[in-house]
Design a protein around this motif. Structure first.
Motif, PDB file in Angstrom:
ATOM      1  N   ARG A 237       0.826  -1.203   0.000  1.00 32.32           N
ATOM      2  CA  ARG A 237       0.000   0.000   0.000  1.00 32.32           C
ATOM      3  C   ARG A 237       0.862   1.255   0.000  1.00 32.32           C
ATOM      4  O   ARG A 237       0.561   2.222  -0.711  1.00 32.32           O
ATOM      5  CB  ARG A 237      -0.952   0.022   1.202  1.00 32.32           C
ATOM      6  CG  ARG A 237      -1.861   1.255   1.178  1.00 32.32           C
ATOM      7  CD  ARG A 237      -2.973   1.190   2.185  1.00 32.32           C
ATOM      8  NE  ARG A 237      -2.466   1.185   3.557  1.00 32.32           N
ATOM      9  CZ  ARG A 237      -3.244   1.029   4.624  1.00 32.32           C
ATOM     10  NH1 ARG A 237      -4.559   0.870   4.484  1.00 32.32           N
ATOM     11  NH2 ARG A 237      -2.720   1.034   5.841  1.00 32.32           N
TER      12      ARG A 237
ATOM     13  N   THR B 225       0.663   4.083  -2.880  1.00 31.99           N
ATOM     14  CA  THR B 225       0.346   5.466  -2.523  1.00 31.99           C
ATOM     15  C   THR B 225       1.428   6.416  -3.018  1.00 31.99           C
ATOM     16  O   THR B 225       1.134   7.461  -3.610  1.00 31.99           O
ATOM     17  CB  THR B 225       0.195   5.591  -0.990  1.00 31.99           C
ATOM     18  OG1 THR B 225      -0.865   4.735  -0.550  1.00 31.99           O
ATOM     19  CG2 THR B 225      -0.099   7.020  -0.580  1.00 31.99           C
TER      20      THR B 225
ATOM     21  N   TYR C 121      -6.411   7.449   0.115  1.00 28.81           N
ATOM     22  CA  TYR C 121      -5.093   7.160   0.671  1.00 28.81           C
ATOM     23  C   TYR C 121      -5.143   7.450   2.170  1.00 28.81           C
ATOM     24  O   TYR C 121      -5.955   8.237   2.629  1.00 28.81           O
ATOM     25  CB  TYR C 121      -4.017   8.013  -0.010  1.00 28.81           C
ATOM     26  CG  TYR C 121      -4.066   7.891  -1.516  1.00 28.81           C
ATOM     27  CD1 TYR C 121      -3.717   6.698  -2.146  1.00 28.81           C
ATOM     28  CD2 TYR C 121      -4.503   8.956  -2.307  1.00 28.81           C
ATOM     29  CE1 TYR C 121      -3.800   6.558  -3.524  1.00 28.81           C
ATOM     30  CE2 TYR C 121      -4.584   8.822  -3.687  1.00 28.81           C
ATOM     31  CZ  TYR C 121      -4.239   7.631  -4.288  1.00 28.81           C
ATOM     32  OH  TYR C 121      -4.323   7.493  -5.644  1.00 28.81           O
TER      33      TYR C 121
ATOM     34  N   THR D 203      -5.244  -2.954   4.978  1.00 26.23           N
ATOM     35  CA  THR D 203      -4.331  -4.079   4.814  1.00 26.23           C
ATOM     36  C   THR D 203      -4.910  -5.363   5.412  1.00 26.23           C
ATOM     37  O   THR D 203      -4.773  -6.444   4.839  1.00 26.23           O
ATOM     38  CB  THR D 203      -2.976  -3.762   5.472  1.00 26.23           C
ATOM     39  OG1 THR D 203      -3.184  -3.383   6.841  1.00 26.23           O
ATOM     40  CG2 THR D 203      -2.276  -2.621   4.739  1.00 26.23           C
TER      41      THR D 203
END
Length: 200
Positions: A25, A29, A95, A151
């Motif tokens: 992630r 991002t 995000y 996650t």
């Protein structure tokens, strides 16, 4: 203006949990926000302080083009026994930004409930801090429209524990239970409520 983002990583008994998911992630991002595509190996970046013993701690990594800060703090989950539906079609949180003002504004609308369940375009998304799943007596479903795909959510999908589905507000009473989870709240420990404890 670049807004810093964060990764919140669970340290349990001196072991960082699901680092590969956090790394994925973080790199998505950084690439999406134009902060670079170089690889940041979290296992090397995050050195667990010797002072932290067994137990559960929160590691918060703040970053933009570079790592800005790493903080460690003891973690204890707060009890969640009720949720209030709040509606906001304009909110965007794709995000994991450090700035959570818009989410705090919705959280402040919880009234006597412990947290809010955010609805966008008639569909369930997330609470102010957690992804969620609902149990229909046979399977656990997680909304296909989260504000922020977490996650832990991705891990549970990969493990086959959860399936994705579009869940509208009017579908809520077709489910018996709702469970909350995030990086700090593993599936087995997430608060589990009756859908009757969702108000609004």
């Amino acid at each position: 203006m670049n807004l810093p983002c964060i990764e919140t990583i669970c340290l349990r008994n001196r072991q960082l949990q699901h680092l590969a998911y956090h790394e994925q992630r973080l790199h998505r991002t950084r690439a999406a926000l134009g902060w670079g595509t170089d690889h940041w190996p979290l296992a090397q970046l995050l050195k667990v302080p010797e002072a932290l013993g067994p137990g559960t701690y929160k590691c918060r990594l703040t970053y933009a083009q570079e790592v800005e800060n790493v903080e460690w703090e003891s973690y204890a989950p707060r009890p969640i026994r009720s949720l209030r539906l709040v509606y906001d079609d304009a909110l965007k949180y794709p995000y994991k930004y450090l700035d959570r003002a818009a989410l705090r504004h919705l959280f402040d609308q919880r009234g006597t409930c412990d947290d809010v369940l955010i609805v966008q375009k008639g569909c369930l998304t997330d609470t102010s801090y957690c992804n969620l799943a609902l149990f229909d007596g046979t399977r656990w479903c997680t909304p296909a429209t989260p504000l922020l795909p977490g996650t832990q959510r991705q891990y549970l999908l990969d493990q086959g524990v959860l399936s994705e589905d579009t869940i509208r507000v009017e579908d809520l009473r077709q489910f018996q239970q709702i469970r909350l989870f995030n990086a700090m709240l593993p599936w087995e420990e997430g608060p589990t409520l009756s859908t009757e404890q969702v108000v609004g």
